[in-house]
Scaffold this motif. Structure first.
Motif, PDB file in Angstrom:
ATOM      1  N   GLY A 334       0.819  -1.214   0.000  1.00  0.00           N
ATOM      2  CA  GLY A 334       0.000   0.000   0.000  1.00  0.00           C
ATOM      3  C   GLY A 334       0.849   1.259   0.000  1.00  0.00           C
ATOM      4  O   GLY A 334       0.562   2.223  -0.729  1.00  0.00           O
ATOM      5  N   LEU A 335       1.915   1.261   0.805  1.00  0.00           N
ATOM      6  CA  LEU A 335       2.806   2.419   0.827  1.00  0.00           C
ATOM      7  C   LEU A 335       3.569   2.552  -0.490  1.00  0.00           C
ATOM      8  O   LEU A 335       3.811   3.673  -0.968  1.00  0.00           O
ATOM      9  CB  LEU A 335       3.791   2.281   1.988  1.00  0.00           C
ATOM     10  N   SER A 336       3.960   1.419  -1.101  1.00  0.00           N
ATOM     11  CA  SER A 336       4.649   1.477  -2.387  1.00  0.00           C
ATOM     12  C   SER A 336       3.752   2.102  -3.449  1.00  0.00           C
ATOM     13  O   SER A 336       4.200   2.910  -4.268  1.00  0.00           O
ATOM     14  CB  SER A 336       5.065   0.064  -2.827  1.00  0.00           C
ATOM     15  N   ASN A 337       2.475   1.728  -3.457  1.00  0.00           N
ATOM     16  CA  ASN A 337       1.542   2.328  -4.408  1.00  0.00           C
ATOM     17  C   ASN A 337       1.439   3.834  -4.195  1.00  0.00           C
ATOM     18  O   ASN A 337       1.384   4.610  -5.148  1.00  0.00           O
ATOM     19  CB  ASN A 337       0.161   1.676  -4.263  1.00  0.00           C
ATOM     20  N   ALA A 338       1.394   4.246  -2.932  1.00  0.00           N
ATOM     21  CA  ALA A 338       1.319   5.677  -2.646  1.00  0.00           C
ATOM     22  C   ALA A 338       2.568   6.396  -3.139  1.00  0.00           C
ATOM     23  O   ALA A 338       2.493   7.496  -3.706  1.00  0.00           O
ATOM     24  CB  ALA A 338       1.130   5.895  -1.145  1.00  0.00           C
ATOM     25  N   LEU A 339       3.739   5.775  -2.939  1.00  0.00           N
ATOM     26  CA  LEU A 339       4.982   6.403  -3.394  1.00  0.00           C
ATOM     27  C   LEU A 339       5.026   6.546  -4.911  1.00  0.00           C
ATOM     28  O   LEU A 339       5.476   7.561  -5.440  1.00  0.00           O
ATOM     29  CB  LEU A 339       6.175   5.569  -2.922  1.00  0.00           C
ATOM     30  N   HIS A 341       2.373   6.409  -7.191  1.00  0.00           N
ATOM     31  CA  HIS A 341       1.250   6.927  -7.961  1.00  0.00           C
ATOM     32  C   HIS A 341       0.631   8.214  -7.413  1.00  0.00           C
ATOM     33  O   HIS A 341      -0.190   8.809  -8.101  1.00  0.00           O
ATOM     34  CB  HIS A 341       0.152   5.860  -8.039  1.00  0.00           C
ATOM     35  N   SER A 342       0.977   8.619  -6.202  1.00  0.00           N
ATOM     36  CA  SER A 342       0.399   9.857  -5.683  1.00  0.00           C
ATOM     37  C   SER A 342       1.361  11.014  -5.911  1.00  0.00           C
ATOM     38  O   SER A 342       2.515  10.821  -6.281  1.00  0.00           O
ATOM     39  CB  SER A 342       0.094   9.708  -4.195  1.00  0.00           C
ATOM     40  N   GLY A 343       0.887  12.225  -5.672  1.00  0.00           N
ATOM     41  CA  GLY A 343       1.741  13.394  -5.850  1.00  0.00           C
ATOM     42  C   GLY A 343       2.751  13.525  -4.725  1.00  0.00           C
ATOM     43  O   GLY A 343       2.793  12.736  -3.782  1.00  0.00           O
ATOM     44  N   ASP A 344       3.606  14.547  -4.868  1.00  0.00           N
ATOM     45  CA  ASP A 344       4.627  14.775  -3.847  1.00  0.00           C
ATOM     46  C   ASP A 344       3.993  15.283  -2.554  1.00  0.00           C
ATOM     47  O   ASP A 344       3.029  16.045  -2.553  1.00  0.00           O
ATOM     48  CB  ASP A 344       5.644  15.807  -4.345  1.00  0.00           C
ATOM     49  N   ARG A 345       4.602  14.835  -1.439  1.00  0.00           N
ATOM     50  CA  ARG A 345       4.277  15.321  -0.094  1.00  0.00           C
ATOM     51  C   ARG A 345       2.782  15.221   0.205  1.00  0.00           C
ATOM     52  O   ARG A 345       2.177  16.139   0.750  1.00  0.00           O
ATOM     53  CB  ARG A 345       4.770  16.762   0.080  1.00  0.00           C
ATOM     54  N   VAL A 346       2.173  14.101  -0.174  1.00  0.00           N
ATOM     55  CA  VAL A 346       0.777  13.867   0.167  1.00  0.00           C
ATOM     56  C   VAL A 346       0.720  13.113   1.482  1.00  0.00           C
ATOM     57  O   VAL A 346       1.720  12.596   1.982  1.00  0.00           O
ATOM     58  CB  VAL A 346       0.058  13.065  -0.935  1.00  0.00           C
ATOM     59  N   THR A 347      -0.468  13.038   2.047  1.00  0.00           N
ATOM     60  CA  THR A 347      -0.670  12.338   3.306  1.00  0.00           C
ATOM     61  C   THR A 347      -1.200  10.936   3.029  1.00  0.00           C
ATOM     62  O   THR A 347      -2.170  10.763   2.293  1.00  0.00           O
ATOM     63  CB  THR A 347      -1.657  13.091   4.206  1.00  0.00           C
ATOM     64  N   VAL A 348      -0.547   9.938   3.612  1.00  0.00           N
ATOM     65  CA  VAL A 348      -0.962   8.547   3.493  1.00  0.00           C
ATOM     66  C   VAL A 348      -1.467   8.104   4.859  1.00  0.00           C
ATOM     67  O   VAL A 348      -0.765   8.257   5.868  1.00  0.00           O
ATOM     68  CB  VAL A 348       0.195   7.637   3.032  1.00  0.00           C
ATOM     69  N   ASP A 349      -2.685   7.602   4.890  1.00  0.00           N
ATOM     70  CA  ASP A 349      -3.288   7.142   6.145  1.00  0.00           C
ATOM     71  C   ASP A 349      -3.190   5.630   6.228  1.00  0.00           C
ATOM     72  O   ASP A 349      -3.635   4.920   5.310  1.00  0.00           O
ATOM     73  CB  ASP A 349      -4.754   7.567   6.231  1.00  0.00           C
ATOM     74  N   VAL A 350      -2.650   5.144   7.325  1.00  0.00           N
ATOM     75  CA  VAL A 350      -2.528   3.703   7.568  1.00  0.00           C
ATOM     76  C   VAL A 350      -3.287   3.388   8.852  1.00  0.00           C
ATOM     77  O   VAL A 350      -3.086   4.050   9.878  1.00  0.00           O
ATOM     78  CB  VAL A 350      -1.055   3.271   7.705  1.00  0.00           C
ATOM     79  N   ARG A 351      -4.164   2.386   8.782  1.00  0.00           N
ATOM     80  CA  ARG A 351      -4.906   1.968   9.974  1.00  0.00           C
ATOM     81  C   ARG A 351      -4.836   0.453  10.089  1.00  0.00           C
ATOM     82  O   ARG A 351      -5.130  -0.267   9.133  1.00  0.00           O
ATOM     83  CB  ARG A 351      -6.364   2.407   9.900  1.00  0.00           C
ATOM     84  N   ILE A 352      -4.420  -0.004  11.258  1.00  0.00           N
ATOM     85  CA  ILE A 352      -4.345  -1.442  11.543  1.00  0.00           C
ATOM     86  C   ILE A 352      -5.107  -1.679  12.835  1.00  0.00           C
ATOM     87  O   ILE A 352      -4.775  -1.102  13.881  1.00  0.00           O
ATOM     88  CB  ILE A 352      -2.885  -1.913  11.678  1.00  0.00           C
ATOM     89  N   ALA A 353      -6.131  -2.512  12.753  1.00  0.00           N
ATOM     90  CA  ALA A 353      -6.968  -2.750  13.935  1.00  0.00           C
ATOM     91  C   ALA A 353      -7.505  -4.172  13.891  1.00  0.00           C
ATOM     92  O   ALA A 353      -7.496  -4.838  12.841  1.00  0.00           O
ATOM     93  CB  ALA A 353      -8.119  -1.749  13.987  1.00  0.00           C
TER      94      ALA A 353
END
Length: 415
Positions: A334-339, A341-353
């Motif tokens: 998920g983080l690799s996809n964000a790196l 495909h998203s723009g620079d300096r965007v916010t990535v939200d991760v939730r584990i529960a």
């Protein structure tokens, strides 16, 4: 060369002829033992001077050959000869020793047939060509009609002598036809008598399936670890280059993150390649888990300029090792996809529960522009789907109505 000529004298026919000659050579010791038995039984002192006694000796030797075929190396050696000389596909022949009595019985039948046909063809190949050569040159050499040479009396007649070359050539063609026919029969019977049993085929299929599963797992590990590392290092290096003269502290952190990322990835790569290299010991680097490296994974992602918010509402230390490892890879993808495909300096939200007995994982980030698909990310998402399926969970990935991209996986806490 015509089809008929190829069937008699082509490369395949010649190799099968050689296979039969080898069978005749193998039959010779059994023939000699048979002659030792037949001589006293019949009271003959010259077994080799009587063709019927020779046949009887050969017939006595073949059962002895069948008994000796119980030797464990018989089937592997015969199978190798069939593959090389009889033009039979390797997957239709079993190469291992015969284990069950059924396999031993079929091996004995094959060995007897090989030596039986081989002995006949080898004997004919030794005796017939010289006789045929004499017939072919008989019209030119009248002295060859001397009765002491053993030619039939019919060749004393002029008409028979004129036809002798035809008879000689025909006998050679007949020999080639017999050899080709016997070779074709053995090639046809080989898969039946030397081929793998249904149990062997099932075991081979299971082994191939297991090997494929291992290769797929290794491919996923390589994609996830190396792919993520390259994306992270690329972004970290790009951010460090842009801020080289204005924010030395950020550049220092980015370079440290690059060093940490590459060191960890080299260890994971060595572990995976150790499995692929036959004969090498596997690498010792442990597979990362949430408990061992979630904080480091988030820190290295932030070093590339992304803002990552993480809500961990589960105790990573309490998760089963397998679940923790697979969950780590899902978060990493998920983080690799964000790196990527998203723009620079965007916010990535991760939730584990943990909810309702399942580990709930969500990785979400804003879409870049109006894009709703991610070219080049299909292999990673397929890998995530494979991991989740093997654990009995569910996964969804795609754009949301809020113009974000969300990867959402739910994994059972127990298998």
């Amino acid at each position: 060369m015509s089809a008929a000529a190829r069937s008699l004298f082509g490369r395949r026919a010649r190799l099968r002829w050689v296979h039969l000659i080898l069978g005749g050579a193998l039959a010779m010791p059994y023939f000699l033992v048979g002659s030792v038995i037949i001589g006293p039984v019949t009271g003959s002192t010259d077994v080799f001077g009587s063709f019927p006694l020779q046949l009887a000796s050969f017939a006595v030797g073949l059962p002895l050959a069948a008994i000796s075929s119980l030797f464990p190396l018989t089937r592997p050696l015969e199978s190798a000869g069939v593959r090389w000389l009889c033009d039979v596909d390797a997957d239709r022949i079993a190469m291992g020793p015969a284990r069950t009595w059924g396999e031993k019985g079929r091996t004995a039948a094959w060995f007897t047939l090989h030596l039986g046909f081989g002995g006949i063809i080898a004997g004919a190949s030794l005796a017939l060509p010289p006789f045929a050569a004499v017939l072919i040159v008989l019209p030119a050499f009248a002295e060859l009609r001397d009765p002491r040479l053993g030619l039939p009396e019919v060749f004393d007649h002029t008409w028979a002598s004129a036809l002798a070359p035809v008879a000689g050539a025909a006998s050679l063609v007949a020999l080639a036809g017999c050899a080709a026919g016997c070779g074709a029969l053995l090639a046809r019977w080989a898969p039946v008598l030397l081929g793998p049993t249904p149990e062997d085929r099932l075991a081979a299929a299971e082994a191939r399936a297991a090997d494929l599963a291992v290769r797929n797992r290794l491919a996923r590990e390589l994609h996830d670890s190396v792919g993520h590392a390259l994306s992270a290092v690329t972004l970290q290096a790009s951010a460090a280059r842009r801020l080289l003269g204005t924010d030395p502290e950020f550049v220092r952190e980015a370079l440290a993150a690059i060093e940490d990322t590459t060191r960890r990835t080299v260890g994971e790569l060595d572990a995976v390649l150790g499995v692929l290299r036959e004969g090498d010991a596997p690498g010792t680097a442990p597979a990362p888990t949430l408990a061992a490296d979630l904080d480091g994974l988030l820190r290295r992602t932030r070093a590339g300029g992304h803002r990552v918010t993480a809500r961990v509402e589960a105790d990573p230390e309490a998760l089963p090792t397998l679940l923790s490892r697979e969950a780590y890879r899902i978060v990493q993808e998920g983080l690799s996809n964000a790196l990527r495909h998203s723009g620079d300096r965007v916010t990535v939200d991760v939730r584990i529960a943990v909810t309702a007995g399942r580990l709930d994982i969500r990785v979400e980030n804003p879409l870049s522009g109006s894009a709703s698909s991610r070219p080049g990310g299909g292999h990673g998402l397929r890998g995530v789907a494979d991991r989740v399926r093997l654990l009995g969970g569910t996964v969804t990935a795609g754009p949301t109505a809020a113009q974000t991209w969300r990867l959402h996986a739910r994994l059972p806490m127990t298998p």
